[in-house]
Motif scaffolding. Sequence first.
Motif, PDB file in Angstrom:
ATOM      1  N   TRP A 108     -10.563  -3.566   1.299  1.00  0.00           N
ATOM      2  CA  TRP A 108      -9.515  -2.469   1.957  1.00  0.00           C
ATOM      3  C   TRP A 108     -10.279  -2.628   3.358  1.00  0.00           C
ATOM      4  O   TRP A 108     -11.494  -2.471   3.371  1.00  0.00           O
ATOM      5  N   ASP A 160     -11.859   8.985  10.224  1.00  0.00           N
ATOM      6  CA  ASP A 160     -11.216   8.100   9.270  1.00  0.00           C
ATOM      7  C   ASP A 160      -9.876   7.790   9.469  1.00  0.00           C
ATOM      8  O   ASP A 160      -9.273   6.989   8.918  1.00  0.00           O
ATOM      9  N   GLU A 188       0.825  -1.174  -0.172  1.00  0.00           N
ATOM     10  CA  GLU A 188       0.003  -0.051  -0.118  1.00  0.00           C
ATOM     11  C   GLU A 188       0.749   1.354  -0.064  1.00  0.00           C
ATOM     12  O   GLU A 188       2.086   1.101   0.631  1.00  0.00           O
ATOM     13  N   ARG A 236     -10.141  -4.931  13.120  1.00  0.00           N
ATOM     14  CA  ARG A 236      -9.745  -4.244  11.730  1.00  0.00           C
ATOM     15  C   ARG A 236     -11.553  -4.229  11.051  1.00  0.00           C
ATOM     16  O   ARG A 236     -12.136  -5.184  11.417  1.00  0.00           O
ATOM     17  N   GLY A 250       0.232  -2.043   5.247  1.00  0.00           N
ATOM     18  CA  GLY A 250      -0.703  -0.724   5.824  1.00  0.00           C
ATOM     19  C   GLY A 250       0.068   0.531   5.445  1.00  0.00           C
ATOM     20  O   GLY A 250       1.176   0.569   5.353  1.00  0.00           O
ATOM     21  N   GLY A 280      -0.876   7.111   1.815  1.00  0.00           N
ATOM     22  CA  GLY A 280      -1.320   7.533   3.090  1.00  0.00           C
ATOM     23  C   GLY A 280      -0.499   8.904   3.706  1.00  0.00           C
ATOM     24  O   GLY A 280       0.305   9.193   2.851  1.00  0.00           O
ATOM     25  N   ARG A 334      -9.314  -0.764   7.595  1.00  0.00           N
ATOM     26  CA  ARG A 334      -8.803   0.016   8.478  1.00  0.00           C
ATOM     27  C   ARG A 334      -8.765  -0.474  10.026  1.00  0.00           C
ATOM     28  O   ARG A 334      -9.824  -1.106  10.140  1.00  0.00           O
ATOM     29  N   VAL A 386     -13.805  -1.410   4.954  1.00  0.00           N
ATOM     30  CA  VAL A 386     -14.010  -0.429   4.329  1.00  0.00           C
ATOM     31  C   VAL A 386     -14.755  -0.464   2.816  1.00  0.00           C
ATOM     32  O   VAL A 386     -15.617  -0.068   2.698  1.00  0.00           O
ATOM     33  N   TYR A 393      -4.459   1.880   7.059  1.00  0.00           N
ATOM     34  CA  TYR A 393      -5.410   1.356   5.967  1.00  0.00           C
ATOM     35  C   TYR A 393      -4.766   0.034   5.440  1.00  0.00           C
ATOM     36  O   TYR A 393      -3.447   0.263   5.088  1.00  0.00           O
ATOM     37  N   TYR A 394      -5.299  -0.939   5.252  1.00  0.00           N
ATOM     38  CA  TYR A 394      -4.654  -2.281   4.677  1.00  0.00           C
ATOM     39  C   TYR A 394      -5.547  -3.028   3.463  1.00  0.00           C
ATOM     40  O   TYR A 394      -6.671  -2.532   3.446  1.00  0.00           O
ATOM     41  N   CYS A 395      -4.655  -3.180   2.383  1.00  0.00           N
ATOM     42  CA  CYS A 395      -5.518  -4.013   1.410  1.00  0.00           C
ATOM     43  C   CYS A 395      -5.195  -5.275   1.501  1.00  0.00           C
ATOM     44  O   CYS A 395      -4.061  -5.784   2.178  1.00  0.00           O
TER      45      CYS A 395
END
Length: 123
Positions: A36, A90, A6, A45, A116, A9, A38, A48, A94-96
């Motif tokens: 996605w 928010d 990722e 977790r 992340g 950010g 977060r 999103v 954030y992780y994919c």
Amino acid sequence: QVQLVESGGGLVQPGGSLRLSCTASGFNLRLYTIGWFRQVPGRGREFVASHDYRDRREKYADSVTGRFTVSRDNGKNTVYLQLNNLRPSDTAVYYCASSGRSRPSSAYDYDLWGQGTQVTVSA
């Protein structure tokens, strides 16, 4: 090496925008649903958004609907998350993640996770 990375950010003021990228290496991302998620310290977790590989369906959490947009560029082996009208709530890492399933129902259906990227929304 099979991995997701990722990027994108950063620190942004409330109402601002960011675009996160999730780039796959070692495998063809077009064959995977990308989600996605977060997380903030002390909490689990949170889902999103996701982009389904089979029907290209986009799915969003209620808290981000209308503000976030997920898309993919298979030519670049990358999935994006556009974050608009950001709020302090928010703020999170954030992780994919990738899943071989169409329409995965939970985080447990995702097999590979990135490291992340931090998003901080503050004035």
